[in-house]
Design a protein around this motif. Structure first.
Motif, PDB file in Angstrom:
ATOM      1  N   UNK A 107      14.345  19.570   1.460  1.00  0.00           N
ATOM      2  CA  UNK A 107      13.314  18.881   0.708  1.00  0.00           C
ATOM      3  C   UNK A 107      13.361  19.221  -0.765  1.00  0.00           C
ATOM      4  N   UNK A 108      12.184  19.257  -1.381  1.00  0.00           N
ATOM      5  CA  UNK A 108      12.109  19.473  -2.823  1.00  0.00           C
ATOM      6  C   UNK A 108      12.286  20.951  -3.167  1.00  0.00           C
ATOM      7  N   UNK A 109      12.585  21.206  -4.426  1.00  0.00           N
ATOM      8  CA  UNK A 109      12.758  22.562  -4.928  1.00  0.00           C
ATOM      9  C   UNK A 109      12.187  22.623  -6.339  1.00  0.00           C
ATOM     10  N   UNK A 110      12.360  23.749  -6.994  1.00  0.00           N
ATOM     11  CA  UNK A 110      11.854  23.904  -8.361  1.00  0.00           C
ATOM     12  C   UNK A 110      12.598  22.997  -9.332  1.00  0.00           C
ATOM     13  N   UNK A 111      13.813  22.588  -8.957  1.00  0.00           N
ATOM     14  CA  UNK A 111      14.640  21.761  -9.837  1.00  0.00           C
ATOM     15  C   UNK A 111      14.515  20.273  -9.542  1.00  0.00           C
ATOM     16  N   UNK A 112      13.778  19.914  -8.503  1.00  0.00           N
ATOM     17  CA  UNK A 112      13.660  18.494  -8.137  1.00  0.00           C
ATOM     18  C   UNK A 112      12.195  18.079  -8.093  1.00  0.00           C
ATOM     19  N   UNK A 113      11.968  16.781  -8.099  1.00  0.00           N
ATOM     20  CA  UNK A 113      10.598  16.268  -7.986  1.00  0.00           C
ATOM     21  C   UNK A 113      10.044  16.563  -6.595  1.00  0.00           C
ATOM     22  N   UNK A 114       8.724  16.622  -6.512  1.00  0.00           N
ATOM     23  CA  UNK A 114       8.102  16.840  -5.210  1.00  0.00           C
ATOM     24  C   UNK A 114       8.383  15.641  -4.298  1.00  0.00           C
ATOM     25  N   UNK A 115       8.081  15.817  -3.020  1.00  0.00           N
ATOM     26  CA  UNK A 115       8.481  14.841  -2.008  1.00  0.00           C
ATOM     27  C   UNK A 115       7.602  13.594  -1.969  1.00  0.00           C
ATOM     28  N   UNK A 116       6.534  13.549  -2.714  1.00  0.00           N
ATOM     29  CA  UNK A 116       5.636  12.392  -2.679  1.00  0.00           C
ATOM     30  C   UNK A 116       5.198  12.057  -4.101  1.00  0.00           C
ATOM     31  N   UNK A 117       4.793  10.815  -4.276  1.00  0.00           N
ATOM     32  CA  UNK A 117       4.421  10.345  -5.600  1.00  0.00           C
ATOM     33  C   UNK A 117       2.962  10.606  -5.932  1.00  0.00           C
ATOM     34  N   UNK A 118       2.482   9.919  -6.948  1.00  0.00           N
ATOM     35  CA  UNK A 118       1.100  10.073  -7.394  1.00  0.00           C
ATOM     36  C   UNK A 118       0.135   9.750  -6.252  1.00  0.00           C
ATOM     37  N   UNK A 119      -0.826  10.629  -6.054  1.00  0.00           N
ATOM     38  CA  UNK A 119      -1.789  10.458  -4.963  1.00  0.00           C
ATOM     39  C   UNK A 119      -2.908   9.524  -5.417  1.00  0.00           C
ATOM     40  N   UNK A 120      -3.152   8.508  -4.631  1.00  0.00           N
ATOM     41  CA  UNK A 120      -4.210   7.545  -4.922  1.00  0.00           C
ATOM     42  C   UNK A 120      -5.280   7.604  -3.827  1.00  0.00           C
ATOM     43  N   UNK A 121      -6.525   7.506  -4.241  1.00  0.00           N
ATOM     44  CA  UNK A 121      -7.664   7.534  -3.312  1.00  0.00           C
ATOM     45  C   UNK A 121      -7.679   8.792  -2.454  1.00  0.00           C
ATOM     46  N   UNK A 122      -7.226   9.911  -3.028  1.00  0.00           N
ATOM     47  CA  UNK A 122      -7.195  11.202  -2.317  1.00  0.00           C
ATOM     48  C   UNK A 122      -6.391  11.147  -1.027  1.00  0.00           C
ATOM     49  N   UNK A 123      -5.495  10.179  -0.921  1.00  0.00           N
ATOM     50  CA  UNK A 123      -4.724  10.012   0.319  1.00  0.00           C
ATOM     51  C   UNK A 123      -3.235   9.947  -0.014  1.00  0.00           C
ATOM     52  N   UNK A 124      -2.515  11.045   0.153  1.00  0.00           N
ATOM     53  CA  UNK A 124      -1.074  11.025  -0.136  1.00  0.00           C
ATOM     54  C   UNK A 124      -0.327  10.074   0.787  1.00  0.00           C
ATOM     55  N   UNK A 125       0.804   9.583   0.304  1.00  0.00           N
ATOM     56  CA  UNK A 125       1.527   8.528   1.013  1.00  0.00           C
ATOM     57  C   UNK A 125       1.980   8.937   2.401  1.00  0.00           C
ATOM     58  N   UNK A 126       2.250  10.233   2.619  1.00  0.00           N
ATOM     59  CA  UNK A 126       2.780  10.642   3.921  1.00  0.00           C
ATOM     60  C   UNK A 126       1.743  10.497   5.041  1.00  0.00           C
ATOM     61  N   UNK A 127       0.453  10.518   4.710  1.00  0.00           N
ATOM     62  CA  UNK A 127      -0.547  10.341   5.763  1.00  0.00           C
ATOM     63  C   UNK A 127      -0.465   8.956   6.391  1.00  0.00           C
ATOM     64  N   UNK A 142       1.789  17.311   5.113  1.00  0.00           N
ATOM     65  CA  UNK A 142       2.473  17.773   3.908  1.00  0.00           C
ATOM     66  C   UNK A 142       3.838  18.347   4.264  1.00  0.00           C
ATOM     67  N   UNK A 143       4.906  17.890   3.596  1.00  0.00           N
ATOM     68  CA  UNK A 143       6.237  18.435   3.891  1.00  0.00           C
ATOM     69  C   UNK A 143       6.269  19.955   3.718  1.00  0.00           C
ATOM     70  N   UNK A 144       6.982  20.665   4.580  1.00  0.00           N
ATOM     71  CA  UNK A 144       6.977  22.135   4.537  1.00  0.00           C
ATOM     72  C   UNK A 144       7.530  22.697   3.240  1.00  0.00           C
ATOM     73  N   UNK A 145       8.456  21.983   2.596  1.00  0.00           N
ATOM     74  CA  UNK A 145       8.968  22.460   1.307  1.00  0.00           C
ATOM     75  C   UNK A 145       7.870  22.421   0.253  1.00  0.00           C
ATOM     76  N   UNK A 146       6.998  21.414   0.341  1.00  0.00           N
ATOM     77  CA  UNK A 146       5.868  21.313  -0.591  1.00  0.00           C
ATOM     78  C   UNK A 146       4.854  22.424  -0.316  1.00  0.00           C
ATOM     79  N   UNK A 147       4.586  22.702   0.947  1.00  0.00           N
ATOM     80  CA  UNK A 147       3.689  23.805   1.284  1.00  0.00           C
ATOM     81  C   UNK A 147       4.258  25.133   0.799  1.00  0.00           C
ATOM     82  N   UNK A 148       5.558  25.299   0.942  1.00  0.00           N
ATOM     83  CA  UNK A 148       6.198  26.527   0.467  1.00  0.00           C
ATOM     84  C   UNK A 148       6.024  26.674  -1.042  1.00  0.00           C
ATOM     85  N   UNK A 149       6.238  25.573  -1.777  1.00  0.00           N
ATOM     86  CA  UNK A 149       6.081  25.611  -3.232  1.00  0.00           C
ATOM     87  C   UNK A 149       4.631  25.885  -3.624  1.00  0.00           C
TER      88      UNK A 149
END
Length: 536
Positions: A325-345, A351-358
């Motif tokens: 998944x994402x790292x410190x050198x790459x963009x996070x796995x999801x885009x701008x959150x709208x209506x407090x609801x991230x796209x992965x829901x 939440x992707x585990x790499x994002x939770x780790x970060x």
């Protein structure tokens, strides 16, 4: 005696009728003789088939669809199995030798070498072997490149590069074993390849909601192991119908692609102790450079496969993590959150585990700086809710919230000069004043905008308040006594501080029973299905 005209006419009619009866009788007799001949022929054919069936029984044939089927060919049906070689490198391979080995034993079996693109240099295949290129060409019909149109047998045998067939009984044994499983969960049967590292039977659990695949070792049985994945080289038999019911039937790396999909369907693989297949071409690559090229391509193929399957984390049998998944050198796995609801829901994921780790890394880093700088802080909003519920970040949350005392801001060098612009510290974290309102934000990096939000409050007449407010639920006034004193709480792998009565604090902000009744941030847009197990 004189014959009248009428008598002559009657006599002629009688003679004509007798002739007609004669020829009709003759024709019926000939038809009966033909039927008897056909009946004799059918009896001979039946005896011949019975003989073949008996021979098949002696060779170890098994029941299929209520009739005996022996060996690699069914009753008058032709070959039952297609040989597929998918894993090979175009710059150095032994696919031609594999084809010759199998076709020498069973020249009637279909043999396909499968590649994404036309190999260069071209494969030197013997007569009876074909190349199937999966990439479509604009000048050819779609079925040319689709494997389900090119494999017409009952079974498919997936063979690694360099493997040899010593005797057709090896394949017959695999077919008998798979047929013996009937319609049970065992949908694949495998045999080890000699002269390579030992094949290991593994249990594979794929959790798409958490973007994670976890491998653990499986115990061996006396008559072979039944598990959900294999590690190492093996020859694998699968019914063609099952193979082409997979979303990506011939992805690379083949074994990883295959077992991720089969485990999600609840299918199992049976690893036999024998017969083993030999592989005389060792090592597979003649130079260190070619080995490096093969390893690099394997890494690239694995990255592509895992990302296409939506797997961000793979836990290996020894407990080590592989991240895709994402790292410190790459963009996070999801885009701008709208209506407090991230796209992965919306695709039933958390939440992707790499994002939770970060987020955990950023939280630990920020809290360490706040504590060393003398800035009083507490877990706020959804982060406090996660600490109360899971001792961690809520599994579907996308940021971390901390409250801070406004009067302590000057104590922190990173915060006190953030009236405008942003600051990138020596460890790559970005400190800035948020554009959405009067609060601070610390991002994981300039590329990756996963962040911790810092909400400044100040006391006024015993109430913690702010000069400006946002629409966030946690952004409301509350009595200061919740912070006197602050108490330690486990959160995201560290000990942080939170309000002294976190239940009352959370129910003040979110409503009664909020800890026991989890829900997504904006139920009007997407509601949590509470029938599904909620893990930490």
């Amino acid at each position: 005696m004189r014959i009248s005209f009428c008598q002559a006419l009657l006599t002629g009619a009688i003679i004509l009728n007798l002739l007609i009866l004669y020829y009709v009788s003759r024709a019926q007799q000939q038809m009966m003789e033909k039927r008897r001949e056909q009946s004799k022929g059918l009896k001979k054919a039946s005896l011949a088939v019975s003989g073949l069936g008996a021979m098949g029984n002696l060779a170890g044939g098994s029941m299929v669809g209520g009739s005996k089927m022996g060996g690699l060919e069914g009753n008058m049906r032709g070959p039952r199995i297609t040989i597929l070689v998918r894993e090979f490198e175009d710059f150095e391979n032994y696919v031609g030798d594999v084809a010759r080995s199998f076709l020498r034993q069973r020249p009637e079996l279909p043999f396909l070498a499968v590649a994404e693109n036309p190999p260069y240099p071209p494969l030197a295949l013997p007569e009876g072997a074909r190349l199937l290129v999966l990439s479509p060409s604009p000048d050819q019909p779609p079925q040319t490149h689709r494997p389900e149109f090119n494999v017409q047998t009952e079974f498919a045998l997936l063979v690694p590069d360099g493997v040899e067939l010593d005797h057709s009984r090896q394949i017959e044994r695999l077919i008998r074993e798979l047929e013996g499983e009937g319609g049970g969960p065992v949908r694949l049967v495998a045999a080890p390849v000699l002269t390579r590292s030992a094949v290991q039977c593994l249990h594979l659990r794929v959790n798409l909601r958490e973007w994670t695949a976890t491998y653990t070792p499986a115990a061996s049985g006396s008559s072979g192991s039944v598990c959900t994945a294999l590690q190492g080289d093996a020859v694998v038999l699968i019914r063609t119908e099952d193979l082409f019911n997979l979303s990506v039937p011939l992805g690379r790396p083949l074994m990883s692609s295959l077992f991720v999909q089969t485990s999600l369907r609840g299918w199992k693989v049976k690893l036999l102790e024998g017969p083993s297949f030999s592989a005389s071409h060792r090592p597979l690559f003649s130079s260190a450079h070619n080995q490096w090229k093969a390893d690099s391509r394997l890494k690239d193929a694995t990255n592509h496969l895992m990302r296409s399957f939506g797997l961000k984390r793979v836990v290996l049998p020894d407990g080590r993590d592989q991240w895709f998944g994402c790292s410190k050198e790459t963009a996070r796995c999801f885009g701008t959150v709208r209506d407090d609801t991230p796209e992965y829901l919306y695709i039933e994921r958390w939440t992707p585990p790499c994002c939770l780790r970060a987020l955990r890394e950023t939280t630990k880093y920020v809290i360490n700086i706040l504590e060393s700088s003398g800035v009083r802080y507490w877990l706020e909003g959804g982060s406090l809710l996660g600490a109360a519920r899971h001792q961690d970040i809520i599994p579907w949350d996308y940021d971390v919230d901390l409250g801070i005392y406004l009067e302590d801001v000057p104590n922190c060098d990173y915060l006190k000069n953030l009236d405008s612009g942003s600051l990138v510290d020596a460890n790559g974290y970005v400190w800035e004043r948020a554009v959405e309102g009067d609060f601070y934000r610390v991002q994981y990096s300039e590329a990756n905008h996963l962040h911790v939000d810092l909400w400044p409050f100040y006391p006024r007449n015993g109430v913690m308040t702010r000069d400006t407010w946002t629409e966030h639920k946690q952004d409301v006034e509350f009595p200061e006594h919740f912070l006197q004193p602050l108490v330690p709480m486990q959160f995201a792998g560290i000990t942080a501080y939170g309000p002294n009565n976190h239940r009352a604090f959370l129910e003040l902000k979110f409503g009664e029973g909020v800890i026991e009744n989890p829900q997504y941030p904006n139920p009007a847009k997407k509601r949590l299905d509470r029938s599904r197990t909620i893990g930490s």
